[in-house]
Design a protein around this motif. Structure first.
Motif, PDB file in Angstrom:
ATOM      1  N   GLU A   8       0.655  -1.168   0.058  1.00  0.00           N
ATOM      2  CA  GLU A   8       0.063  -0.043  -0.029  1.00  0.00           C
ATOM      3  C   GLU A   8       0.888   1.342  -0.080  1.00  0.00           C
ATOM      4  O   GLU A   8       2.110   1.193   0.425  1.00  0.00           O
ATOM      5  CB  GLU A   8      -0.990   0.144   1.094  1.00  0.00           C
ATOM      6  CG  GLU A   8      -0.374   0.074   2.690  1.00  0.00           C
ATOM      7  CD  GLU A   8      -1.326   0.001   3.787  1.00  0.00           C
ATOM      8  OE1 GLU A   8      -2.487   0.390   3.529  1.00  0.00           O
ATOM      9  OE2 GLU A   8      -0.677  -0.191   4.772  1.00  0.00           O
ATOM     10  N   TRP A  33      -3.201  -4.021  -4.491  1.00  0.00           N
ATOM     11  CA  TRP A  33      -2.646  -2.565  -4.195  1.00  0.00           C
ATOM     12  C   TRP A  33      -3.456  -1.986  -3.354  1.00  0.00           C
ATOM     13  O   TRP A  33      -4.749  -1.931  -3.492  1.00  0.00           O
ATOM     14  CB  TRP A  33      -2.505  -1.960  -5.503  1.00  0.00           C
ATOM     15  CG  TRP A  33      -1.721  -2.496  -6.544  1.00  0.00           C
ATOM     16  CD1 TRP A  33      -2.156  -2.767  -8.029  1.00  0.00           C
ATOM     17  CD2 TRP A  33      -0.352  -2.837  -6.796  1.00  0.00           C
ATOM     18  NE1 TRP A  33      -1.205  -3.434  -8.717  1.00  0.00           N
ATOM     19  CE2 TRP A  33      -0.078  -3.248  -8.052  1.00  0.00           C
ATOM     20  CE3 TRP A  33       0.602  -2.667  -5.982  1.00  0.00           C
ATOM     21  CZ2 TRP A  33       1.348  -3.603  -8.336  1.00  0.00           C
ATOM     22  CZ3 TRP A  33       1.886  -2.935  -6.136  1.00  0.00           C
ATOM     23  CH2 TRP A  33       2.176  -3.292  -7.525  1.00  0.00           C
ATOM     24  N   VAL A  92      -4.585   1.511  -1.879  1.00  0.00           N
ATOM     25  CA  VAL A  92      -4.557   2.722  -2.713  1.00  0.00           C
ATOM     26  C   VAL A  92      -5.405   3.813  -1.619  1.00  0.00           C
ATOM     27  O   VAL A  92      -5.733   4.839  -2.147  1.00  0.00           O
ATOM     28  CB  VAL A  92      -5.362   2.861  -4.164  1.00  0.00           C
ATOM     29  CG1 VAL A  92      -4.461   1.838  -4.934  1.00  0.00           C
ATOM     30  CG2 VAL A  92      -6.620   2.161  -3.878  1.00  0.00           C
ATOM     31  N   ASN A 117      -7.637   5.213  -7.258  1.00  0.00           N
ATOM     32  CA  ASN A 117      -7.930   3.880  -7.631  1.00  0.00           C
ATOM     33  C   ASN A 117      -7.861   3.742  -9.265  1.00  0.00           C
ATOM     34  O   ASN A 117      -7.313   2.883  -9.859  1.00  0.00           O
ATOM     35  CB  ASN A 117      -9.295   3.482  -7.337  1.00  0.00           C
ATOM     36  CG  ASN A 117      -9.709   2.129  -7.636  1.00  0.00           C
ATOM     37  OD1 ASN A 117      -9.204   1.429  -6.726  1.00  0.00           O
ATOM     38  ND2 ASN A 117     -10.586   1.868  -8.583  1.00  0.00           N
ATOM     39  N   ALA A 136      -4.166   3.511 -10.038  1.00  0.00           N
ATOM     40  CA  ALA A 136      -3.792   1.955 -10.063  1.00  0.00           C
ATOM     41  C   ALA A 136      -4.139   1.318 -11.280  1.00  0.00           C
ATOM     42  O   ALA A 136      -3.421   0.303 -11.798  1.00  0.00           O
ATOM     43  CB  ALA A 136      -4.331   1.360  -8.659  1.00  0.00           C
ATOM     44  N   THR A 186      -7.620  -3.657  -6.399  1.00  0.00           N
ATOM     45  CA  THR A 186      -7.201  -2.707  -5.270  1.00  0.00           C
ATOM     46  C   THR A 186      -8.076  -2.722  -4.199  1.00  0.00           C
ATOM     47  O   THR A 186      -9.235  -3.327  -4.014  1.00  0.00           O
ATOM     48  CB  THR A 186      -7.496  -1.232  -6.041  1.00  0.00           C
ATOM     49  OG1 THR A 186      -8.881  -1.248  -6.426  1.00  0.00           O
ATOM     50  CG2 THR A 186      -6.696  -0.916  -7.157  1.00  0.00           C
ATOM     51  N   GLU A 227     -12.962   0.433  -4.587  1.00  0.00           N
ATOM     52  CA  GLU A 227     -11.966  -0.284  -4.795  1.00  0.00           C
ATOM     53  C   GLU A 227     -12.809  -1.631  -5.341  1.00  0.00           C
ATOM     54  O   GLU A 227     -13.724  -1.834  -5.058  1.00  0.00           O
ATOM     55  CB  GLU A 227     -10.874  -0.335  -4.003  1.00  0.00           C
ATOM     56  CG  GLU A 227     -10.226   0.816  -3.408  1.00  0.00           C
ATOM     57  CD  GLU A 227     -11.071   1.558  -2.315  1.00  0.00           C
ATOM     58  OE1 GLU A 227     -10.973   2.842  -2.402  1.00  0.00           O
ATOM     59  OE2 GLU A 227     -11.854   1.001  -1.708  1.00  0.00           O
TER      60      GLU A 227
END
Length: 747
Positions: A346, A382, A384, A400, A403, A412, A425
């Motif tokens: 993160e 990920w 975010v 988001n 990403a 995400t 996400e």
């Protein structure tokens, strides 16, 4: 053809920056240091958190060969905390805000070829409100310095800047590589690039070769390549982390460049009913990791970073780590790839969201993180959002989107601690601290999301500040600490719509005055800051097949007067055995099975011995003799492990073990040395606080003080190299034990 110069040795360092010193040709006095470097060596605890928050200056003389005259020189920093301003030969090159992501500059125009050049970096380690994660209070420290590696790479005028490699058709015999290749063309001419791909396995055998052409325009351009019909490929998973090395070479009459990375063929997906790796459902059990260490803060080299991954995978036996609350060392991530430890990574932050300019930097951090790490098969998600922040839909839509722009292959998440948070996400990631020792252990998903349907869901923190526990705390607290971790994991395993749960946290860590204990340590870990185990570490370590490692750890110091009401019942024994035999004194051995009724969903429930299993009169009531205990674990009716507990433990051995016996001399290297006071049965003596004296001779140095005190029966320290070959001898002495010497070879 690219040539990489590693710039990690022999930096000149002055801790107190004076305006204009970047333009001074010669410094009168400085300290010679090697990277990774912490701007100050700190005490273990009880220190002023402002100690490292100052502006310092680093400089490095670089002799640049004339052969690089017509090359492109890219200077890259892997991590500088928290603001860096870079100069070459006194000329300003650029700056970077943020201590956890890499940055680079083209310095070709500033170099003098065939002569010595001076690289200077001003490092601001203060908590500047314009840089994430700063602006509010944060529950961790952000140690200053150039604490990761630095390099200068020379390229031809057309080179591969980066490449994202995607693995497709995973379940077919003939698989596919899809590559987004980023070229940088400074020739001022458009061309057709010839790309050659070579893929090798871990034995360096070529498993695939292919050639493609691609039109290449001026400046930086994203191109697309597909290589098909790749056969005889093993999928990467947590039990068989099969890696392949991909070398992508760009060939031309006046240029040649090769980009190399490691990849794994795998598919990861969070669904409404859990997490799937290669279409196989896996319950995620993990721990959060801070990248900090005693004394040196963040500045630990490759070997030490890798060791943390090994501890999590092979000692705690978790299958997932969250890099709380920022991107961490590539060496740590590389090791996660190698050993099959899944990663949730993160962006930097903790609760606070700054102004528009601050948010723009955070969005940049998304791109910097993903572009650095997109080829790691271990990374499955990920992060975010700013950890535990309030909703900010406009901001988080941008993080988001960023990403998704950089990586379409991963989902995400955004770690929150509030209910009814907008789900922008793919995965609802939630810090659930509801368990306070009573019946409620984890919230129901829809009570958190307030949605009328199920979504992919992951618990990203639990316990931690709810029940901080020191390694030397009284036994009842340590037992409850263990049980709280077990209860949450049991609840997670029981919920099909929960992908898993990540405990807070792996290791204790230093923190600000606003958090933690009075000595500025958060004792939230299942291990201490030295990576030595508390009982709670075995709560995770026991959740592995006994074929991997049989585990048998009673949660007790085995003393009648340790608990508030005396005795040792109820006695929790963490194990993955089918059953145990428990023998106290001369009483007959009892066969006891794990407590599946209490932990019905946990893969390996603990054995819990209470008065329904053993009468107090059988284990010695108050006033009776206290006796030895012998516990034996059985798997398939065969004895696989045994633990003896002494009625009268006596200091018998001072065990000294190094993680590594050989280190490297070319750059800074380090290893941990653990010292443990053991009784006659080889058990740790938790209240034996012996003073330990260290004396080092040879080509190394001790990180931290040379006089230590055992804490909870053990202590550890790190020894680092000084860029010389030879040997390191560490002499360990104490009042009770004979002097011992441990030797390490540096080659």
């Amino acid at each position: 053809m690219r040539e990489k110069l590693r710039l990690n040795n022999n930096w000149q360092y002055i801790p107190n920056y004076i305006e204009g010193m970047e333009k001074v040709k010669q410094w009168q006095s400085y300290e010679l240091v090697h990277l990774p470097h912490s701007n100050i060596e700190l005490p273990y605890h009880y220190f002023d958190e402002k100690l490292y928050q100052f502006i310092s200056c680093y400089r490095l003389p670089i002799q640049v060969d004339k052969k690089y005259t017509h090359k492109i020189g890219i200077l890259r920093f892997e991590g500088v905390m928290a603001y860096a301003k870079v100069f070459v030969n006194g000329d300003y090159i650029g700056e970077h805000k943020g201590g956890y992501t890499p940055f680079e500059f083209d310095i070709s125009h500033a170099l003098v070829f065939g002569k010595e050049n001076m690289l200077t970096v001003i490092v601001d380690a203060t908590e500047r409100e314009d840089i994430p994660p700063f602006g509010g209070q944060i529950d961790y420290l952000t140690y200053g310095g150039i604490y990761r590696q630095v390099s200068l790479t020379f390229y031809d005028k057309l080179y591969i800047q980066n490449a994202q490699i995607k693995t497709n058709k995973l379940y077919q015999d003939k698989k596919e590589l899809e590559i987004d290749v980023y070229t940088h063309n400074q020739t001022a001419l458009e061309t057709v690039g010839e790309f050659k791909l070579v893929m090798t396995d871990d034995h360096n055998h070529v498993v695939y070769e292919g050639n493609k052409q691609l039109d290449i325009g001026k400046d930086i351009q994203k191109g697309h390549l597909v290589f098909e019909d790749i056969t005889d490929i093993q999928l990467w998973d947590i039990h068989n982390p099969k890696l392949y090395t991909v070398s992508l070479t760009l060939l031309g009459d006046t240029y040649e460049d090769t980009f190399t990375t490691k990849i794994g063929f795998r598919e990861c997906k969070f669904k409404e009913d859990g997490f799937y790796l290669n279409n196989k459902k896996i319950k995620l059990m993990g721990l959060n990791r801070h990248q900090s260490y005693p004394y040196n803060g963040y500045a630990m080299p490759k070997r030490v970073q890798e060791k943390d991954a090994d501890i999590l995978k092979h000692e705690c036996h978790v299958n997932l780590v969250r890099t709380a609350h920022y991107p961490q060392s590539v060496h740590f991530l590389n090791r996660c790839d190698e050993i099959g430890l899944l990663v949730f990574e993160e962006i930097p932050g903790w609760q606070h969201i700054g102004d528009e300019a601050w948010q723009k930097i955070a969005i940049n951090h998304v791109g910097e993180m993903i572009q650095r790490d997109w080829n790691h098969p271990s990374i499955i998600l990920w992060g975010v959002r700013i950890n535990e922040s309030m909703d900010n839909d406009a901001f988080y839509q941008q993080t988001n989107d960023a990403a998704k722009l950089y990586d379409t292959t991963r989902q995400t998440g955004g770690v929150r601690c509030i209910e009814n948070s907008a789900l922008l996400e793919d995965v609802y990631t939630m810090n659930d601290f509801v368990h306070d020792g009573h019946d409620m252990v984890l919230r129901n998903q829809q009570d958190v999301t307030h949605l009328d349907h199920q979504v992919p869901y992951l618990v990203t923190e639990y316990n931690g500040h709810m029940y901080p526990t020191k390694k030397f705390d009284q036994e009842e607290r340590q037992m409850e600490h263990v049980l709280r971790h077990l209860r949450v994991q049991n609840a997670s395993y029981a919920m099909d719509n929960v992908s898993g749960a990540i405990g807070w946290c792996a290791f204790d860590y230093n923190t600000h005055k606003d958090f933690g204990s009075g000595d500025k340590i958060c004792y939230h870990g299942v291990m201490d800051m030295f990576r030595t185990k508390k009982f709670a570490a075995y709560a995770y370590g026991s959740q592995v097949s006994p074929d991997v490692e049989p585990v048998l750890q009673p949660v007790t110091f085995w003393a009648r007067g340790e608990r508030s009401i005396g005795g040792v019942l109820p006695l929790v024994i963490l194990t993955n055995c089918d059953y145990i035999e428990f023998k106290y004194g001369d009483f007959p051995a009892k066969k006891i099975y794990p407590s599946k009724s209490m932990f019905e969903s946990l893969p390996y429930p603990p054995v819990i011995i209470d008065e329904t299993i053993i009468n107090p009169s059988e284990i010695g009531e108050w006033g009776m003799l206290w006796e030895d205990c012998d516990i034996i674990g059985f798997v398939d009716n065969k004895k696989v492990i045994e633990k003896k507990l002494a009625k009268s433990p006596l200091p018998t051995d001072l065990r000294i073990q190094a993680d590594d016996s050989t280190l490297h001399a070319e750059e800074k290297d380090a290893t941990r040395i653990v010292i443990e006071a053991l009784d006659q049965y080889g058990n740790l003596m938790p209240f034996y606080n012996e003073c330990i004296h260290l004396d080092l001779t040879g080509v190394g140095r001790i990180i931290g003080p040379e006089v230590l005190t055992l804490v909870g029966g053990s202590i550890a320290f790190w020894v680092e190299t000084v860029n010389k070959k030879g040997s390191i001898d560490i002499h360990v002495s104490s009042m009770h034990f004979d002097k011992q010497t441990l030797s390490i070879t540096v080659q």
